[in-house]
Motif scaffolding. Sequence first.
Motif, mmCIF file in Angstrom:
data_model
loop_
_atom_site.group_PDB
_atom_site.id
_atom_site.type_symbol
_atom_site.label_atom_id
_atom_site.label_comp_id
_atom_site.label_asym_id
_atom_site.label_seq_id
_atom_site.Cartn_x
_atom_site.Cartn_y
_atom_site.Cartn_z
ATOM 1 N N UNK A 22 -64.740 19.969 -72.852
ATOM 2 C CA UNK A 22 -65.793 19.392 -72.589
ATOM 3 C C UNK A 22 -66.817 20.329 -71.496
ATOM 4 N N UNK A 23 -66.555 20.931 -70.765
ATOM 5 C CA UNK A 23 -67.293 21.842 -70.031
ATOM 6 C C UNK A 23 -68.072 22.616 -71.032
ATOM 7 N N UNK A 24 -67.432 23.345 -72.026
ATOM 8 C CA UNK A 24 -67.993 24.316 -72.840
ATOM 9 C C UNK A 24 -68.911 23.356 -73.793
ATOM 10 N N UNK A 25 -68.735 22.185 -74.014
ATOM 11 C CA UNK A 25 -69.689 21.666 -74.947
ATOM 12 C C UNK A 25 -70.895 21.248 -74.190
ATOM 13 N N UNK A 26 -70.821 20.971 -72.777
ATOM 14 C CA UNK A 26 -71.937 20.762 -71.814
ATOM 15 C C UNK A 26 -72.861 22.169 -71.808
ATOM 16 N N UNK A 29 -74.672 22.420 -75.059
ATOM 17 C CA UNK A 29 -75.676 21.529 -75.138
ATOM 18 C C UNK A 29 -76.816 21.936 -74.348
ATOM 19 N N UNK A 30 -76.570 22.601 -73.118
ATOM 20 C CA UNK A 30 -77.805 23.107 -72.234
ATOM 21 C C UNK A 30 -78.369 24.266 -73.133
ATOM 22 N N UNK A 31 -77.373 25.487 -73.513
ATOM 23 C CA UNK A 31 -77.885 26.425 -74.275
ATOM 24 C C UNK A 31 -78.777 26.086 -75.241
ATOM 25 N N UNK A 32 -78.525 25.156 -76.310
ATOM 26 C CA UNK A 32 -79.276 24.567 -77.229
ATOM 27 C C UNK A 32 -80.660 24.036 -76.999
ATOM 28 N N UNK A 33 -80.633 23.290 -75.732
ATOM 29 C CA UNK A 33 -81.889 22.744 -75.426
ATOM 30 C C UNK A 33 -82.701 23.965 -74.699
ATOM 31 N N UNK A 34 -82.163 24.744 -73.980
ATOM 32 C CA UNK A 34 -82.889 25.585 -73.275
ATOM 33 C C UNK A 34 -83.356 26.723 -74.350
ATOM 34 N N UNK A 68 -77.697 23.266 -63.413
ATOM 35 C CA UNK A 68 -76.997 22.982 -62.446
ATOM 36 C C UNK A 68 -76.789 21.525 -62.215
ATOM 37 N N UNK A 69 -77.725 20.892 -62.937
ATOM 38 C CA UNK A 69 -77.555 19.396 -63.115
ATOM 39 C C UNK A 69 -77.564 18.649 -64.375
ATOM 40 N N UNK A 70 -77.171 19.446 -65.280
ATOM 41 C CA UNK A 70 -77.262 19.117 -66.726
ATOM 42 C C UNK A 70 -76.510 17.610 -67.028
ATOM 43 N N UNK A 71 -75.344 17.554 -66.519
ATOM 44 C CA UNK A 71 -74.752 16.015 -66.654
ATOM 45 C C UNK A 71 -75.597 14.792 -66.254
ATOM 46 N N UNK A 72 -76.511 15.126 -65.049
ATOM 47 C CA UNK A 72 -77.401 13.831 -64.783
ATOM 48 C C UNK A 72 -78.624 13.927 -65.729
ATOM 49 N N UNK A 81 -88.561 14.681 -71.712
ATOM 50 C CA UNK A 81 -89.263 13.990 -70.956
ATOM 51 C C UNK A 81 -89.075 14.726 -69.529
ATOM 52 N N UNK A 82 -87.782 14.522 -69.190
ATOM 53 C CA UNK A 82 -87.377 14.597 -67.773
ATOM 54 C C UNK A 82 -87.425 16.159 -67.447
ATOM 55 N N UNK A 83 -87.376 17.153 -68.421
ATOM 56 C CA UNK A 83 -87.529 18.511 -68.430
ATOM 57 C C UNK A 83 -89.170 18.569 -68.121
ATOM 58 N N UNK A 84 -89.894 18.108 -69.008
ATOM 59 C CA UNK A 84 -91.293 18.087 -68.680
ATOM 60 C C UNK A 84 -91.788 17.642 -67.370
ATOM 61 N N UNK A 85 -91.222 17.070 -66.806
ATOM 62 C CA UNK A 85 -91.849 16.467 -65.544
ATOM 63 C C UNK A 85 -91.215 17.584 -64.442
ATOM 64 N N UNK A 86 -89.966 17.990 -64.821
ATOM 65 C CA UNK A 86 -89.576 19.000 -63.954
ATOM 66 C C UNK A 86 -90.640 20.394 -64.037
#
Length: 193
Positions: A22-26, A29-34, A68-72, A81-86
């Motif tokens: 599950x950690x690797x999947x997280x 997913x972040x790498x793909x989004x990034x 660092x807050x990817x699960x959130x 949209x969340x990333x856009x606001x960041x």
Amino acid sequence: MNTNPPHPSAPDGPSGPPLRQPVRRLALTFEAFHDTHHLLWLRYAHLHTGSRAAALRIEGAISRQLATSWPHVLRQESVPFYAWTVLKEHVANWLSAHDRPVALTETAAFDAVSRALREAQEQFAVLESRIGLYSAIAELPERQCDVIVLRFALGYDDPFIAALLGVEESTVRSHVSIARRKLAARLGIPWRE
């Protein structure tokens, strides 16, 4: 031949211990989004700061914060949209910390005017010789400015922009239409759909 899936306490399989999967999947997913968004973050930050170094620092800070807050982040209604606001928060903080105005006018005039004009076809082709175009864009209400910058200066399509801003595609088209009318009026260009 045993066709049952391995038990959670089973020995390590080919992809590592079961609890690490599950950690690797997280992480994946972040790498793909990034990978999908980091260029947008860089380009947007550069357009607004006028500094490549600042854009790189901002993109790095956004990446670290999201990672660092990817699960959130994944629990948000819209991750783009969340990333856009960041992103917008980091750009605003950098501008404030450096006591600098938005550099959209200067940066976009050099980086994106030809691209924006090509994509806007006839209407924006007329605007090529108008120095005040990016000044006028910078004076639009925030959401209209974002949509115009994303679509015409950065070249993103309506579905991507809609997901990024957390709105419907029809809202993106509406913002573009209203903004183009305002820009035409501000620049003294006859308006036609």
